[in-house]
Design an enzyme around this catalytic site. Structure first.
Site, PDB file in Angstrom:
ATOM      1  N   GLU A  76      -5.238   1.857   2.264  1.00 24.34           N
ATOM      2  CA  GLU A  76      -5.201   0.645   3.086  1.00 24.34           C
ATOM      3  C   GLU A  76      -5.484   0.973   4.543  1.00 24.34           C
ATOM      4  O   GLU A  76      -6.214   0.274   5.231  1.00 24.34           O
ATOM      5  CB  GLU A  76      -3.825  -0.031   2.952  1.00 24.34           C
ATOM      6  N   GLU A  77      -4.905   2.081   4.984  1.00 24.64           N
ATOM      7  CA  GLU A  77      -4.973   2.442   6.412  1.00 24.64           C
ATOM      8  C   GLU A  77      -6.384   2.812   6.874  1.00 24.64           C
ATOM      9  O   GLU A  77      -6.635   2.916   8.060  1.00 24.64           O
ATOM     10  CB  GLU A  77      -4.019   3.613   6.701  1.00 24.64           C
ATOM     11  N   HIS A  86       0.816  -1.217   0.000  1.00 28.46           N
ATOM     12  CA  HIS A  86       0.000   0.000   0.000  1.00 28.46           C
ATOM     13  C   HIS A  86       0.850   1.268   0.000  1.00 28.46           C
ATOM     14  O   HIS A  86       1.897   1.349   0.624  1.00 28.46           O
ATOM     15  CB  HIS A  86      -1.048  -0.007   1.110  1.00 28.46           C
ATOM     16  N   ASP A 135       3.960  -6.132   3.495  1.00 28.08           N
ATOM     17  CA  ASP A 135       3.624  -5.086   4.461  1.00 28.08           C
ATOM     18  C   ASP A 135       4.583  -5.158   5.640  1.00 28.08           C
ATOM     19  O   ASP A 135       5.534  -5.937   5.612  1.00 28.08           O
ATOM     20  CB  ASP A 135       2.154  -5.234   4.900  1.00 28.08           C
TER      21      ASP A 135
HETATM   22 ZN    ZN Z   1       0.542  -1.421   6.412  1.00 27.13          ZN
END
Ligand code: ZN
Length: 347
Positions: A207-208, A64, A230
């Site tokens: 993503e967050e 991401h 990640d």
């Molecule tokens: Zn992450």
């Protein structure tokens, strides 16, 4: 460009969730030489394709692009900026941070202010000052002055930390979650020569704030296998019990067996472990039920996609500055390369 230089560029770039433009441009530029096609989808994911053999499986490799940060919520009449948090941020880490407010015109430096400790009551000193009671001071005289500087409600705010090398193999910087995954993604594509499978290499957005970019990217691509690159919490610091965060820095990439959103597909886990062992790449296994990654959403696409995550152990994630070992990044790249080469034997 060397891996560490790629990481430096990506870490210093700003891309609070929903405002990934600067990181997206870098990703396109850095991925381009090692893919056959590259495009941006309707919401802003970057999707590169490296074509393989016709009947070979397809793999989605994702990292991401977004980072946690803040967003301007209100400008007070005195010219202070009140803000909302974007992504999982602990209020305790906000006080006195230097930040950049990204206006349409330029980025302005500010500092997160609060009531000074000298005038706090004894009970107040014991309490965490909540984000709602904090504000960003950009030195404006009043609301009109802040507006003249270009500040508007909705402007993204990022932490202002510059990438630094410390010690022999460690680096400190902003947004390693998940710029180090992005850097590993780029390096993996650079290292891969001819492979059977088709690779969709994706820089995902948002993503967050709920794995949003991965959701739509996986829907478009519907791969046979999904892999997210990640970070994970490196728990080898004072005050953390091994059972709470077992991954350690310098012990190689962590393979998640299960997290809050995904139970890694057994065949994918086998593929990871066999690829690591065949190539003598160190790895660690972990089970954590708090966070999750893009792999959780990729797995639930249409009729399902066997998915897993390779994580780089990183200290102090979701804070303004994190620390990691470049050795772990190199081993993550080695494992990603070895895994992709092996995919067609397992799927
Ligand atoms: Zn992450």
């Amino acid at each position: 460009m060397k891996l560490v230089d790629v990481l430096e560029k990506l870490s210093n770039a700003c891309g609070v969730a929903g405002r990934e433009e600067e990181v997206r441009d870098l990703m396109k530029e850095l991925l381009k030489p090692n893919v056959d096609e590259i495009r941006e989808d309707k919401l802003g994911n970057v999707i590169g394709v490296k074509k393989g053999k016709k009947d070979a499986p397809t793999v989605m490799l994702a990292a991401h692009m977004d980072e946690i940060g803040l967003m301007v919520k209100n400008i007070t009449k005195e010219g202070f900026l009140q803000f909302a948090k974007i992504g999982g941020i602990d209020d305790r880490i906000l006080i006195a941070q230097k930040v950049l407010v990204h206006t349409d015109k330029r980025s302005i430096t500010g500092i997160i202010g609060s009531k000074p400790p000298h005038i706090l009551k004894e009970e107040e000193k014991k309490k965490v000052i909540e984000a709602d009671d904090l504000f960003i001071d950009v030195g404006a005289k009043d609301k009109q002055d802040a507006q003249k500087m270009g500040v508007r409600v909705g402007d993204a705010v990022s932490f202002d930390i510059k990438f630094t090398r410390v010690g022999k193999d460690t680096v400190v910087g902003k947004a390693f979650d998940d710029r180090v995954g992005c850097a590993a993604l780029i390096e993996t594509m650079r290292k891969l020569s001819k492979v059977d499978c088709t690779i969709y290499v994706v820089g995902t957005i948002q993503e967050e704030v709920g794995l949003r970019g991965a959701t739509i990217a996986a829907f478009q691509l519907y791969p046979d296998v999904g892999i997210a690159l990640d970070v994970t919490v490196a728990g080898d610091v004072p005050g953390v019990k091994e059972v709470e965060a077992p991954a350690k820095m310098r012990a190689g990439p962590a393979l998640t067996v299960a997290d809050a959103g995904l139970i890694t597909h057994p065949k994918v886990l086998r593929l990871f472990i066999d690829s690591a062992e065949e190539n003598k790449i160190p790895y660690q296994l972990e089970t954590g039920m708090r966070g999750t990654t893009d792999a959780a959403k990729i797995a639930l696409t249409k009729e399902g996609v066997p998915s897993g995550v390779i994580s780089i152990p990183t200290r102090y994630i979701h804070s303004p500055a994190s620390l990691l070992s470049l050795k772990d990044v190199e081993n993550t790249v080695k494992l990603a390369v070895a895994t992709i080469k092996n995919v067609s034997k397992y799927f």
